[in-house]
Scaffold this active site. Sequence first.
Site, PDB file in Angstrom:
ATOM      1  CD  GLN A 273     -10.028  -6.602 -47.931  1.00 30.49           C
ATOM      2  OE1 GLN A 273     -10.292  -7.208 -47.537  1.00 30.49           O
ATOM      3  NE2 GLN A 273      -8.706  -6.462 -47.791  1.00 30.49           N
ATOM      4  CE1 TYR A 302       1.735  -6.847 -54.490  1.00 29.72           C
ATOM      5  CE2 TYR A 302       2.359  -5.960 -52.616  1.00 29.72           C
ATOM      6  CZ  TYR A 302       2.735  -6.698 -53.834  1.00 29.72           C
ATOM      7  OH  TYR A 302       3.745  -7.548 -54.238  1.00 29.72           O
ATOM      8  CD  GLU A 326      -4.928  -2.635 -57.668  1.00 33.46           C
ATOM      9  OE1 GLU A 326      -4.786  -2.665 -55.696  1.00 33.46           O
ATOM     10  OE2 GLU A 326      -4.206  -2.462 -58.232  1.00 33.46           O
ATOM     11  CG  ASP A 369      -4.191  -6.358 -48.614  1.00 34.90           C
ATOM     12  OD1 ASP A 369      -4.455  -8.055 -48.484  1.00 34.90           O
ATOM     13  OD2 ASP A 369      -4.959  -6.044 -48.777  1.00 34.90           O
ATOM     14  CB  CYS A 396      -6.157 -13.478 -48.266  1.00 38.31           C
ATOM     15  SG  CYS A 396      -5.569 -13.382 -49.982  1.00 38.31           S
TER      16      CYS A 396
HETATM   17  C1  LIG Z   1      -6.060  -8.174 -52.037  1.00 38.12           C
HETATM   18  S1  LIG Z   1      -5.977  -7.182 -53.346  1.00 38.12           S
HETATM   19  C2  LIG Z   1      -6.226  -5.695 -51.488  1.00 38.12           C
HETATM   20  C3  LIG Z   1      -6.572  -4.032 -51.814  1.00 38.12           C
HETATM   21  C4  LIG Z   1      -6.808  -3.143 -51.008  1.00 38.12           C
HETATM   22  N1  LIG Z   1      -5.062  -3.377 -49.678  1.00 38.12           N
HETATM   23  C5  LIG Z   1      -8.052  -3.301 -50.066  1.00 38.12           C
HETATM   24  O1  LIG Z   1      -8.361  -4.348 -48.885  1.00 38.12           O
HETATM   25  O2  LIG Z   1      -8.167  -2.829 -50.722  1.00 38.12           O
HETATM   26  C6  LIG Z   1      -4.262  -6.708 -53.815  1.00 38.12           C
HETATM   27  C7  LIG Z   1      -4.642  -5.857 -54.796  1.00 38.12           C
HETATM   28  O3  LIG Z   1      -3.666  -5.655 -55.547  1.00 38.12           O
HETATM   29  C8  LIG Z   1      -3.912  -5.685 -56.879  1.00 38.12           C
HETATM   30  N2  LIG Z   1      -1.946  -6.205 -56.970  1.00 38.12           N
HETATM   31  C9  LIG Z   1      -1.982  -7.234 -57.723  1.00 38.12           C
HETATM   32  N3  LIG Z   1      -1.066  -7.332 -58.199  1.00 38.12           N
HETATM   33  C10 LIG Z   1      -0.302  -6.586 -58.268  1.00 38.12           C
HETATM   34  C11 LIG Z   1       1.238  -5.917 -58.519  1.00 38.12           C
HETATM   35  N4  LIG Z   1       2.365  -7.128 -58.892  1.00 38.12           N
HETATM   36  N5  LIG Z   1       1.168  -4.257 -58.264  1.00 38.12           N
HETATM   37  C12 LIG Z   1       0.494  -3.322 -58.055  1.00 38.12           C
HETATM   38  N6  LIG Z   1      -0.311  -3.534 -57.136  1.00 38.12           N
HETATM   39  C13 LIG Z   1      -1.125  -5.340 -57.947  1.00 38.12           C
HETATM   40  C14 LIG Z   1      -4.733  -6.332 -57.016  1.00 38.12           C
HETATM   41  O4  LIG Z   1      -5.142  -5.308 -58.207  1.00 38.12           O
HETATM   42  C15 LIG Z   1      -5.137  -5.683 -55.555  1.00 38.12           C
HETATM   43  O5  LIG Z   1      -6.293  -4.430 -55.837  1.00 38.12           O
END
Ligand SMILES: C[S@@+](CC[C@H](N)C(=O)[O-])C[C@H]1O[C@@H](n2cnc3c(N)ncnc32)[C@H](O)[C@@H]1O
Length: 441
Positions: A273, A302, A326, A369, A396
Amino acid sequence: MTRPASERPEEVKELAGEGRLITVTVDKPAHGGTFVARHDGRVVFVRGACPGETVVAELLPDSSTNARFWRAETIEVIEAGPDRVPSAWPESGYEGIGGADYAHIRIEAQRRIKTEVLQELMTRARIATYPIEDIQIEPARDDHTGLGWRSRVRFSVDHGKVGMRGWRSHEIHAVGSNPLAHPSIQSLGIGVWTAPNGVVAVDVAAPSGSAPVMIVRAEKELSLEDLNLPAGSEKASVVLTTRSSTTILRGDDTVREIVGDDVYTLYAGGFWQVHIDAPRLLTAAVGDALEAHEGERVWDLYGGAGLFSVPAARAVGTQGELVSVEGAERASADAAANLAAYPQAEAVAADVRDFLAEASEGPDRVIMDPPRAGVGEKAMARLTELTRKRMVYVSCEPSTLARDLRIAEQEGWAISDFQVFDLYPHTHHMECVVKLERAAR
Ligand SMILES: C[S@@+](CC[C@H](N)C(=O)[O-])C[C@H]1O[C@@H](n2cnc3c(N)ncnc32)[C@H](O)[C@@H]1O
């Protein structure tokens, strides 16, 4: 009233001669950092304006006679509105960089505008289970100026020139001190560095519990000497990444982040973040919304490096179960390491859609998320089916959030709390935390 032609700046006169300027009075904010105006009955989305003001704006090249709407950028303010202030980052003005599209607006007004945009998006999505007028953005703790909050910054590089890309061109603009960046990034002096040939970008992470890390992205192998980094960057770790390799040139490629009593270790280029107060604020908001109990089964979808997984694993205890899902392998490995002290936790490296397709038994509670694209229709519908008690959606991107919340409502879920945080001051972005429960029948 437009200024007399003789008093106008040269570039304005030139554009006026080409018929590319319009004078409009802007009204409501639109999603994406622009404001709505009308010109000869056509809607124009104007960047760089404030509600209520009259501006001269340059039409963007895609504003053709046949276009349904036009896009334009403010070049001259004829009558300033009450929300206008000297820009917090002048490089983001006319033909400037992207990433600070509200910098010319009073910080309190930025928050009022974001609230308005969010409420409008929820109204359009026909969100029906929560009073939309109660959705109000809150600032991060002690954030009165909206400056110095970014703990992660990407600098672009072109032929040695370091800066940021223009919002409507690939041109690199010098960024001065980048007032949105945390002081420990500003002090590295990257904005005034001339990079050697082959460097295309520099990602900088300024973590809360260890030294800054610079990830230099290059088209060829370079040594620390070749880089000739700016004075001020000596304490930073340096990692060189090319298409085929990643080399630690100095220090370490991981960072430590401290959130309350928890310490997270993760790859410096992995997701974290960005606002310095976001990890504390969001873990508290998510924990309150989730209200997980001992012995329950929780999914953190996620999950990144496990920011929300660690407190959730603690809440369910050793009799419960926490699964962090993830997609990025390295982030998932970081989550596994950050969760090592909790035998009830498992980190799964998988695409959320595949994970959901294969899951036979659902959780009691789920945190999601996703990136800006949101969870999506199919996965959202599947989650509403699988989850027994509660879903907490962290977002977001309010437009995809609105779409996904509507799906949840149609599947018999209700919004029971909706929080919004101003974690991206001077930009149009915001962060939402929404609590969903099965609607009473
Ligand atoms: C907004 S970040 C949130 C990460 C965590 N919740 C944090 O607050 O630190 C979104 C995360 O989702 C992962 N991501 C994106 N698309 C995805 C998918 N289809 N399946 C699994 N993970 C995914 C990205 O690599 C990223 O780490």
